[in-house]
Design a protein around this motif. Structure first.
Motif, PDB file in Angstrom:
ATOM      1  N   ASP A   1       0.814  -1.210   0.000  1.00  0.00           N
ATOM      2  CA  ASP A   1       0.000   0.000   0.000  1.00  0.00           C
ATOM      3  C   ASP A   1       0.850   1.264   0.000  1.00  0.00           C
ATOM      4  O   ASP A   1       0.415   2.311  -0.480  1.00  0.00           O
ATOM      5  CB  ASP A   1      -0.942  -0.001   1.208  1.00  0.00           C
ATOM      6  N   GLU A   2       2.070   1.177   0.525  1.00  0.00           N
ATOM      7  CA  GLU A   2       2.954   2.341   0.539  1.00  0.00           C
ATOM      8  C   GLU A   2       3.679   2.527  -0.793  1.00  0.00           C
ATOM      9  O   GLU A   2       4.013   3.636  -1.178  1.00  0.00           O
ATOM     10  CB  GLU A   2       3.977   2.209   1.669  1.00  0.00           C
ATOM     11  N   GLY A   3       3.922   1.442  -1.501  1.00  0.00           N
ATOM     12  CA  GLY A   3       4.671   1.513  -2.752  1.00  0.00           C
ATOM     13  C   GLY A   3       3.874   2.151  -3.872  1.00  0.00           C
ATOM     14  O   GLY A   3       2.654   2.309  -3.799  1.00  0.00           O
ATOM     15  N   LEU A   4       4.576   2.502  -4.930  1.00  0.00           N
ATOM     16  CA  LEU A   4       3.951   3.117  -6.099  1.00  0.00           C
ATOM     17  C   LEU A   4       4.170   2.315  -7.377  1.00  0.00           C
ATOM     18  O   LEU A   4       3.381   2.420  -8.314  1.00  0.00           O
ATOM     19  CB  LEU A   4       4.511   4.537  -6.309  1.00  0.00           C
ATOM     20  N   PHE A   5       5.233   1.552  -7.401  1.00  0.00           N
ATOM     21  CA  PHE A   5       5.634   0.878  -8.626  1.00  0.00           C
ATOM     22  C   PHE A   5       6.132  -0.511  -8.282  1.00  0.00           C
ATOM     23  O   PHE A   5       6.689  -0.739  -7.207  1.00  0.00           O
ATOM     24  CB  PHE A   5       6.763   1.679  -9.291  1.00  0.00           C
ATOM     25  N   CYS A   6       5.949  -1.440  -9.200  1.00  0.00           N
ATOM     26  CA  CYS A   6       6.469  -2.790  -9.003  1.00  0.00           C
ATOM     27  C   CYS A   6       7.266  -3.198 -10.237  1.00  0.00           C
ATOM     28  O   CYS A   6       7.275  -2.497 -11.255  1.00  0.00           O
ATOM     29  CB  CYS A   6       5.336  -3.783  -8.743  1.00  0.00           C
ATOM     30  N   HIS A   7       7.921  -4.334 -10.144  1.00  0.00           N
ATOM     31  CA  HIS A   7       8.608  -4.931 -11.286  1.00  0.00           C
ATOM     32  C   HIS A   7       8.010  -6.309 -11.527  1.00  0.00           C
ATOM     33  O   HIS A   7       7.972  -7.150 -10.623  1.00  0.00           O
ATOM     34  CB  HIS A   7      10.115  -5.015 -11.047  1.00  0.00           C
ATOM     35  N   LEU A   8       7.534  -6.500 -12.740  1.00  0.00           N
ATOM     36  CA  LEU A   8       6.868  -7.732 -13.139  1.00  0.00           C
ATOM     37  C   LEU A   8       7.834  -8.568 -13.965  1.00  0.00           C
ATOM     38  O   LEU A   8       8.267  -8.143 -15.046  1.00  0.00           O
ATOM     39  CB  LEU A   8       5.611  -7.409 -13.948  1.00  0.00           C
ATOM     40  N   GLY A   9       8.197  -9.743 -13.460  1.00  0.00           N
ATOM     41  CA  GLY A   9       9.098 -10.629 -14.160  1.00  0.00           C
ATOM     42  C   GLY A   9       8.323 -11.715 -14.895  1.00  0.00           C
ATOM     43  O   GLY A   9       7.532 -12.435 -14.288  1.00  0.00           O
ATOM     44  N   VAL A  10       8.530 -11.795 -16.213  1.00  0.00           N
ATOM     45  CA  VAL A  10       7.819 -12.768 -17.039  1.00  0.00           C
ATOM     46  C   VAL A  10       8.818 -13.442 -17.985  1.00  0.00           C
ATOM     47  O   VAL A  10       9.954 -12.998 -18.136  1.00  0.00           O
ATOM     48  CB  VAL A  10       6.698 -12.098 -17.872  1.00  0.00           C
ATOM     49  N   ILE A  11       8.376 -14.516 -18.617  1.00  0.00           N
ATOM     50  CA  ILE A  11       9.153 -15.171 -19.656  1.00  0.00           C
ATOM     51  C   ILE A  11       8.454 -14.931 -20.992  1.00  0.00           C
ATOM     52  O   ILE A  11       7.276 -15.257 -21.148  1.00  0.00           O
ATOM     53  CB  ILE A  11       9.292 -16.682 -19.405  1.00  0.00           C
ATOM     54  N   VAL A  12       9.170 -14.337 -21.940  1.00  0.00           N
ATOM     55  CA  VAL A  12       8.629 -14.063 -23.267  1.00  0.00           C
ATOM     56  C   VAL A  12       9.528 -14.745 -24.297  1.00  0.00           C
ATOM     57  O   VAL A  12      10.724 -14.445 -24.382  1.00  0.00           O
ATOM     58  CB  VAL A  12       8.553 -12.544 -23.550  1.00  0.00           C
ATOM     59  N   ASP A  13       8.965 -15.660 -25.041  1.00  0.00           N
ATOM     60  CA  ASP A  13       9.729 -16.410 -26.045  1.00  0.00           C
ATOM     61  C   ASP A  13      10.963 -17.067 -25.445  1.00  0.00           C
ATOM     62  O   ASP A  13      12.056 -17.063 -26.030  1.00  0.00           O
ATOM     63  CB  ASP A  13      10.138 -15.499 -27.207  1.00  0.00           C
ATOM     64  N   GLY A  14      10.812 -17.600 -24.247  1.00  0.00           N
ATOM     65  CA  GLY A  14      11.896 -18.324 -23.604  1.00  0.00           C
ATOM     66  C   GLY A  14      12.937 -17.473 -22.920  1.00  0.00           C
ATOM     67  O   GLY A  14      13.892 -17.999 -22.339  1.00  0.00           O
ATOM     68  N   ALA A  15      12.793 -16.149 -22.962  1.00  0.00           N
ATOM     69  CA  ALA A  15      13.768 -15.249 -22.349  1.00  0.00           C
ATOM     70  C   ALA A  15      13.113 -14.444 -21.227  1.00  0.00           C
ATOM     71  O   ALA A  15      11.940 -14.061 -21.332  1.00  0.00           O
ATOM     72  CB  ALA A  15      14.346 -14.297 -23.406  1.00  0.00           C
ATOM     73  N   PRO A  16      13.850 -14.166 -20.148  1.00  0.00           N
ATOM     74  CA  PRO A  16      13.274 -13.383 -19.050  1.00  0.00           C
ATOM     75  C   PRO A  16      13.098 -11.925 -19.436  1.00  0.00           C
ATOM     76  O   PRO A  16      13.892 -11.365 -20.203  1.00  0.00           O
ATOM     77  CB  PRO A  16      14.309 -13.536 -17.931  1.00  0.00           C
ATOM     78  N   ARG A  17      12.051 -11.311 -18.904  1.00  0.00           N
ATOM     79  CA  ARG A  17      11.786  -9.903 -19.144  1.00  0.00           C
ATOM     80  C   ARG A  17      11.213  -9.307 -17.861  1.00  0.00           C
ATOM     81  O   ARG A  17      10.292  -9.872 -17.260  1.00  0.00           O
ATOM     82  CB  ARG A  17      10.804  -9.720 -20.301  1.00  0.00           C
ATOM     83  N   VAL A  18      11.754  -8.183 -17.435  1.00  0.00           N
ATOM     84  CA  VAL A  18      11.297  -7.526 -16.206  1.00  0.00           C
ATOM     85  C   VAL A  18      10.749  -6.159 -16.573  1.00  0.00           C
ATOM     86  O   VAL A  18      11.450  -5.339 -17.178  1.00  0.00           O
ATOM     87  CB  VAL A  18      12.435  -7.390 -15.177  1.00  0.00           C
ATOM     88  N   LEU A  19       9.498  -5.929 -16.202  1.00  0.00           N
ATOM     89  CA  LEU A  19       8.805  -4.702 -16.604  1.00  0.00           C
ATOM     90  C   LEU A  19       8.432  -3.855 -15.389  1.00  0.00           C
ATOM     91  O   LEU A  19       7.759  -4.335 -14.481  1.00  0.00           O
ATOM     92  CB  LEU A  19       7.518  -5.062 -17.357  1.00  0.00           C
ATOM     93  N   PRO A  20       8.858  -2.584 -15.353  1.00  0.00           N
ATOM     94  CA  PRO A  20       8.373  -1.679 -14.313  1.00  0.00           C
ATOM     95  C   PRO A  20       6.945  -1.282 -14.639  1.00  0.00           C
ATOM     96  O   PRO A  20       6.631  -0.917 -15.779  1.00  0.00           O
ATOM     97  CB  PRO A  20       9.335  -0.494 -14.395  1.00  0.00           C
ATOM     98  N   THR A  21       6.063  -1.354 -13.670  1.00  0.00           N
ATOM     99  CA  THR A  21       4.656  -1.068 -13.948  1.00  0.00           C
ATOM    100  C   THR A  21       3.913  -0.673 -12.677  1.00  0.00           C
ATOM    101  O   THR A  21       4.367  -0.948 -11.560  1.00  0.00           O
ATOM    102  CB  THR A  21       3.975  -2.296 -14.594  1.00  0.00           C
ATOM    103  N   ALA A  22       2.777  -0.040 -12.865  1.00  0.00           N
ATOM    104  CA  ALA A  22       1.928   0.327 -11.735  1.00  0.00           C
ATOM    105  C   ALA A  22       1.115  -0.880 -11.290  1.00  0.00           C
ATOM    106  O   ALA A  22       0.960  -1.859 -12.024  1.00  0.00           O
ATOM    107  CB  ALA A  22       1.005   1.478 -12.127  1.00  0.00           C
ATOM    108  N   TYR A  23       0.592  -0.811 -10.099  1.00  0.00           N
ATOM    109  CA  TYR A  23      -0.221  -1.897  -9.559  1.00  0.00           C
ATOM    110  C   TYR A  23      -1.222  -1.334  -8.566  1.00  0.00           C
ATOM    111  O   TYR A  23      -1.148  -0.169  -8.150  1.00  0.00           O
ATOM    112  CB  TYR A  23       0.663  -2.946  -8.868  1.00  0.00           C
TER     113      TYR A  23
END
Length: 232
Positions: A48-70
């Protein structure tokens, strides 16, 4: 005169608020176990205090980390993005992290430098939210996370905008919280070194709102925006 204290966010009650956090192989700290927190209410407070998160996903077999709101509603974290975003088409597990930095820990040796922080790590398989009421509630939670009071002050998404937006819901069932506080932990023999050691506090502050250059001159800063300025 506009207020200078932040408007508190409304409480988000949950029956699971005081339940212990999960203890799985992925959430259990194997080093520095004393930094792990087990109360689920600490997870909720951090998110609740934070503003931004990092979403870690696998896209086409490679890791990808996305900064995003939540946004959070009870025991569910909501994320959003374009329906065309390949990173949000995942049907596999993801990892979401939120970190709040509280201080730079400067030790007498390079080895013992650290950062005082609070961090959360959430694992799970998100579901695409299809039901319209939940989609709206999730987007509202996202907007309110960024600026409390904002959702009721702005135009709601229209049908076209809703159709272009994908909303994901991620359960907070499997999550961990790690907290580091206090001064540096130096080797005893290093205490005699002529080197300054201690903590440099880090704080997030909100400045004076800056109006859009295209904003009409007769529109003043609303209370819910002006109230978020940090006291001088």
């Amino acid at each position: 005169m506009r207020p200078t204290t932040e408007t508190p966010r409304p409480p988000r009650p949950s029956a699971a608020a005081h339940a212990p956090l999960s203890a799985t192989d992925r959430t259990r700290l194997r080093r520095g176990g004393h930094k792990q927190r087990t109360d689920r209410s600490e997870l909720y407070a951090l998110l609740d205090e934070g503003l931004f998160c990092h979403l870690g996903v696998i896209v086409d077999g490679a890791p990808r980390v996305l900064p995003t709101a939540y946004g959070r509603i009870d025991d569910t974290l909501y994320l959003h993005g374009s329906t065309g975003a390949r990173s949000l088409r995942t049907d596999s597990e993801v990892c979401v992290t939120v970190t709040l930095v509280d201080g730079l820990v400067l030790a007498r040796s390079a080895f013992h430098h650290s950062v005082n922080h609070r961090s959360a790590m959430i694992y799970g398989r998100p579901r695409v939210v299809a039901e319209e009421a939940e989609r709206t509630a999730g987007l509202r939670a996202l907007t309110e996370q960024i600026s409390p009071g904002r959702w009721d002050a702005v135009r709601a998404p229209d049908r076209k905008e809703m159709a272009a937006t994908r909303v994901l819901a991620l359960s907070l069932a499997e999550a961990s919280v790690k907290v580091r506080t206090g001064p540096p932990v130096d080797e005893e023999e290093d205490h005699a070194l002529d080197v300054w050691a201690g903590v440099v506090p880090v704080r997030q502050v909100f400045g004076e709102p800056e109006p859009d250059p295209l904003l009409r001159s007769d529109i003043e800063v609303p209370r819910h925006v002006g109230a978020r300025r940090s006291p001088v």
